[in-house]
Scaffold this active site. Structure first.
Site, PDB file in Angstrom:
ATOM      1  N   GLY A   1       5.812  -4.703   2.613  1.00 11.46           N
ATOM      2  CA  GLY A   1       6.269  -4.067   1.370  1.00 11.46           C
ATOM      3  C   GLY A   1       7.081  -2.934   1.367  1.00 11.46           C
ATOM      4  O   GLY A   1       7.112  -1.898   0.452  1.00 11.46           O
ATOM      5  N   ALA A   2       7.478  -2.735   2.804  1.00  6.05           N
ATOM      6  CA  ALA A   2       7.849  -0.966   3.031  1.00  6.05           C
ATOM      7  C   ALA A   2       9.193  -0.908   2.315  1.00  6.05           C
ATOM      8  O   ALA A   2       9.612   0.449   2.355  1.00  6.05           O
ATOM      9  CB  ALA A   2       8.214  -1.017   4.593  1.00  6.05           C
TER      10      ALA A   2
ATOM     11  N   ARG B   1      -8.139   7.462 -12.019  1.00  2.48           N
ATOM     12  CA  ARG B   1      -7.715   6.943 -13.493  1.00  2.48           C
ATOM     13  C   ARG B   1      -9.111   7.523 -13.908  1.00  2.48           C
ATOM     14  O   ARG B   1      -9.124   8.082 -15.104  1.00  2.48           O
ATOM     15  CB  ARG B   1      -7.282   5.880 -13.613  1.00  2.48           C
TER      16      ARG B   1
ATOM     17  N   ASN C   1      -1.459  -7.069  -5.095  1.00  2.00           N
ATOM     18  CA  ASN C   1      -2.525  -7.770  -6.019  1.00  2.00           C
ATOM     19  C   ASN C   1      -2.543  -9.217  -5.911  1.00  2.00           C
ATOM     20  O   ASN C   1      -1.570 -10.073  -5.439  1.00  2.00           O
ATOM     21  CB  ASN C   1      -2.078  -7.608  -7.479  1.00  2.00           C
TER      22      ASN C   1
ATOM     23  N   HIS D   1     -10.309  -5.301  -8.921  1.00  2.00           N
ATOM     24  CA  HIS D   1      -9.305  -4.366  -9.277  1.00  2.00           C
ATOM     25  C   HIS D   1      -8.537  -5.361 -10.298  1.00  2.00           C
ATOM     26  O   HIS D   1      -7.446  -5.467 -10.219  1.00  2.00           O
ATOM     27  CB  HIS D   1      -8.162  -4.045  -8.073  1.00  2.00           C
TER      28      HIS D   1
ATOM     29  N   ASP E   1      -7.894   3.284  -9.466  1.00  2.00           N
ATOM     30  CA  ASP E   1      -8.916   3.040 -10.437  1.00  2.00           C
ATOM     31  C   ASP E   1      -9.858   4.406 -10.550  1.00  2.00           C
ATOM     32  O   ASP E   1     -10.211   4.829 -11.628  1.00  2.00           O
ATOM     33  CB  ASP E   1      -9.466   1.808 -10.374  1.00  2.00           C
TER      34      ASP E   1
ATOM     35  N   MET F   1       8.714   0.355  -4.135  1.00  4.85           N
ATOM     36  CA  MET F   1       8.580   1.666  -4.762  1.00  4.85           C
ATOM     37  C   MET F   1       7.404   2.649  -4.193  1.00  4.85           C
ATOM     38  O   MET F   1       7.315   3.709  -4.028  1.00  4.85           O
ATOM     39  CB  MET F   1       8.541   1.466  -6.201  1.00  4.85           C
ATOM     40  N   ILE F   2       6.223   1.763  -4.110  1.00  8.05           N
ATOM     41  CA  ILE F   2       5.055   2.406  -3.641  1.00  8.05           C
ATOM     42  C   ILE F   2       5.355   3.031  -2.334  1.00  8.05           C
ATOM     43  O   ILE F   2       5.089   4.087  -1.840  1.00  8.05           O
ATOM     44  CB  ILE F   2       3.861   1.448  -3.647  1.00  8.05           C
TER      45      ILE F   2
ATOM     46  N   ASN G   1       0.457 -15.415  -3.132  1.00 12.38           N
ATOM     47  CA  ASN G   1      -0.052 -14.148  -2.365  1.00 12.38           C
ATOM     48  C   ASN G   1      -0.792 -14.372  -1.243  1.00 12.38           C
ATOM     49  O   ASN G   1      -0.897 -13.903  -0.267  1.00 12.38           O
ATOM     50  CB  ASN G   1      -0.364 -13.119  -3.381  1.00 12.38           C
TER      51      ASN G   1
ATOM     52  N   GLN H   1      -0.683 -12.629   7.234  1.00  7.12           N
ATOM     53  CA  GLN H   1      -0.741 -11.333   7.891  1.00  7.12           C
ATOM     54  C   GLN H   1      -2.111 -11.086   8.498  1.00  7.12           C
ATOM     55  O   GLN H   1      -1.966 -10.380   9.570  1.00  7.12           O
ATOM     56  CB  GLN H   1      -0.357 -10.314   6.779  1.00  7.12           C
TER      57      GLN H   1
HETATM   58  C1  LMR Z   1      -2.112  -0.843 -11.092  1.00  9.50           C
HETATM   59  O1  LMR Z   1      -3.221  -0.812 -11.384  1.00  9.50           O
HETATM   60  O2  LMR Z   1      -1.262   0.062 -11.736  1.00  9.50           O
HETATM   61  C2  LMR Z   1      -1.250  -2.154 -10.482  1.00  9.50           C
HETATM   62  O3  LMR Z   1      -2.374  -2.882 -10.017  1.00  9.50           O
HETATM   63  C3  LMR Z   1      -0.935  -2.999 -11.865  1.00  9.50           C
HETATM   64  C4  LMR Z   1      -0.190  -4.374 -11.646  1.00  9.50           C
HETATM   65  O4  LMR Z   1      -0.917  -5.222 -12.059  1.00  9.50           O
HETATM   66  O5  LMR Z   1       0.682  -4.087 -10.985  1.00  9.50           O
END
Ligand code: LMR
Length: 437
Positions: free
Chosen positions: A101-102, A252, A221, A277, A249, A105-106, A195, A202
């Protein structure tokens, strides 16, 4: 003498100004070049040229447009000169980091952190192996060009490609970010399947070509179950090397506890995220500390902790999507950095970190055979141990049981991808990613 290794895949679409100028020059007589026989399908064929220092040149050959190009990119095809290497004798041995996923955005945040030395340290040269898709290959070239233009001293090699069997070659870290987001009307079971197929493939590729001790961090995800699928398809890599990212998480949760207690977030420690998650994840306030004291002695509002705090952390990703119109990217990249650093630096005394890992042999009574976020410590060698001295009460046990049930249901739903029989999808109705609200 310097050595330039130029990929057979040098074609017009993969070139930009600096390389085009090489192509216009002729190969001097004292330079010896080997041109291996090139087959149409032999995309990994390389051209090796031995040249004297500072005389690195590309051969004037045109080769068929490749489907992928993963040996080297642009300026990174030029082996750095030995004089410079002399000056960097104190550096460690180059490590290979694969990122899927290079072009997303991440990654756009993460790659520049990796290349700057912020993650693995100022004495650790790195090679970046970037995996994209057919659709994102052009964007991936844009990423590689920006990496070139950044002149990072530690970034020694960059390669791009769309075939995981090429890109994951010798990878010592695999940061698996790329995944399809859930589209409108898509069932969660469909998302798990789509996915899951990606992560099964992979996993097989890592199993075939990566370093035998590759550390894998799954971000795409649903990351816990994707990590499980990846792991099950890579039987020659230790199961404990697979992680699902729950560090975001944890971060956060720390932020919310700090806000409520009126302290800066560096005072918050020992925060565990238990489980998936997803919106069933359990941010553990029972074992968490603020300034070395139990959170429940500092924030004496149990109702807030059980309800508002817990839900805020569980749904933070979704709130962010509503504000941004897309998933969190920068903070996810930061948390990937945190997750890596947690494994390569000794955990501060008395503290721990959360990561989703395989449950076999866990001391908490959590069902075996799933990837579940739990508290871990590391001595900094890339490995970890589960923390034993945590306490549970009925509330925590009940919440953990719910996220555990969800992960067991996800596992049944992907049995066809883990080699465990026929899939049966009986996902709980409220099963959601943090971004689905
Ligand atoms: C997040 O926790 O910000 C992401 O996993 C949210 C998502 O569902 O893409």
């Amino acid at each position: 003498m310097a050595v330039a290794e130029l990929n057979s895949a040098f074609t017009k679409t993969h070139l930009h100004s600096s390389q085009l100028s090489f192509l216009s020059r002729s190969v001097p007589k004292h330079q010896h070049c080997d041109f291996p026989t090139l087959h149409r399908t032999q995309q990994r064929a390389r051209i090796s040229c031995s040249v004297t220092q500072n005389q690195v040149q590309a051969p004037a050959v045109q080769i068929q447009e490749p489907k992928s190009k993963s040996d080297c990119y642009g300026v990174f095809c030029l082996t750095y000169d030995l004089k410079a290497e002399e000056e960097t004798k104190s550096w460690k041995k180059l490590i290979n980091i694969a990122v899927s996923g290079a072009a997303g955005m991440i990654s756009n945040h993460l790659l520049f952190k990796l290349a700057s030395g912020e993650v693995f340290g100022p004495d650790q040269p790195i090679a970046l192996k970037l995996l994209g898709s057919e659709r994102s290959l052009q964007a991936l070239e844009g990423v590689a060009m920006e990496l070139e233009d950044s002149l990072f001293p530690l970034l020694r090699e960059v390669s791009i490609g769309i075939d995981p069997y090429e890109v994951f070659q010798d990878a010592e870290w695999a940061l698996l970010i790329g995944a399809k987001p859930r589209g409108p009307g898509m069932e969660r079971a469909d998302l798990l399947d789509i996915n899951g197929q990606i992560f099964a493939e992979q996993g097989r590729a890592l199993n075939a070509v990566a370093s035998r001790n590759v550390k894998v961090i799954v971000v795409g995800n649903p990351c816990n179950t994707n990590a499980l699928i990846c792991m099950k398809n890579a039987p020659n890599i230790p199961a404990k090397n697979f992680h699902a990212l729950t560090r975001l998480d944890e971060n956060r949760a720390k932020c919310q506890l700090a806000l409520k207690a009126g302290v800066f977030y560096d005072k918050v420690s020992n925060v565990t995220i238990w489980g998936n998650h997803s919106t069933t994840q359990v941010p553990d306030f029972l074992n968490a500390k603020i300034d070395g004291m139990p959170v429940i002695d500092v924030i004496k509002d149990r109702k807030w902790l059980e309800e508002e705090f817990t839900e805020k952390v569980q749904k933070r990703g979704g709130v962010l999507i509503q504000k941004w119109g897309r998933s969190s990217a920068a903070s996810t990249a930061v948390s990937i950095v945190d997750a890596i650093r947690a494994l390569i630096t000794p955990t501060p005394k008395g503290d721990w970190f959360s990561t989703g890992v395989y449950t076999d042999g866990n001391p908490y009574g959590i069902a075996e055979g799933i990837v579940f976020s739990m508290p871990c410590r590391s001595n900094g060698d890339g490995d970890y141990v589960l923390v034993k001295d945590v306490i549970f009460d009925d509330y925590l046990r009940n919440r953990i049981a719910k996220t555990e049930a969800e992960l067991l249901a996800e596992k049944r739903c992907v049995a066809h991808l883990t080699g465990e029989g026929i899939a049966v999808c009986d996902l709980p109705g409220d099963t959601m990613l943090p971004g689905e609200m």
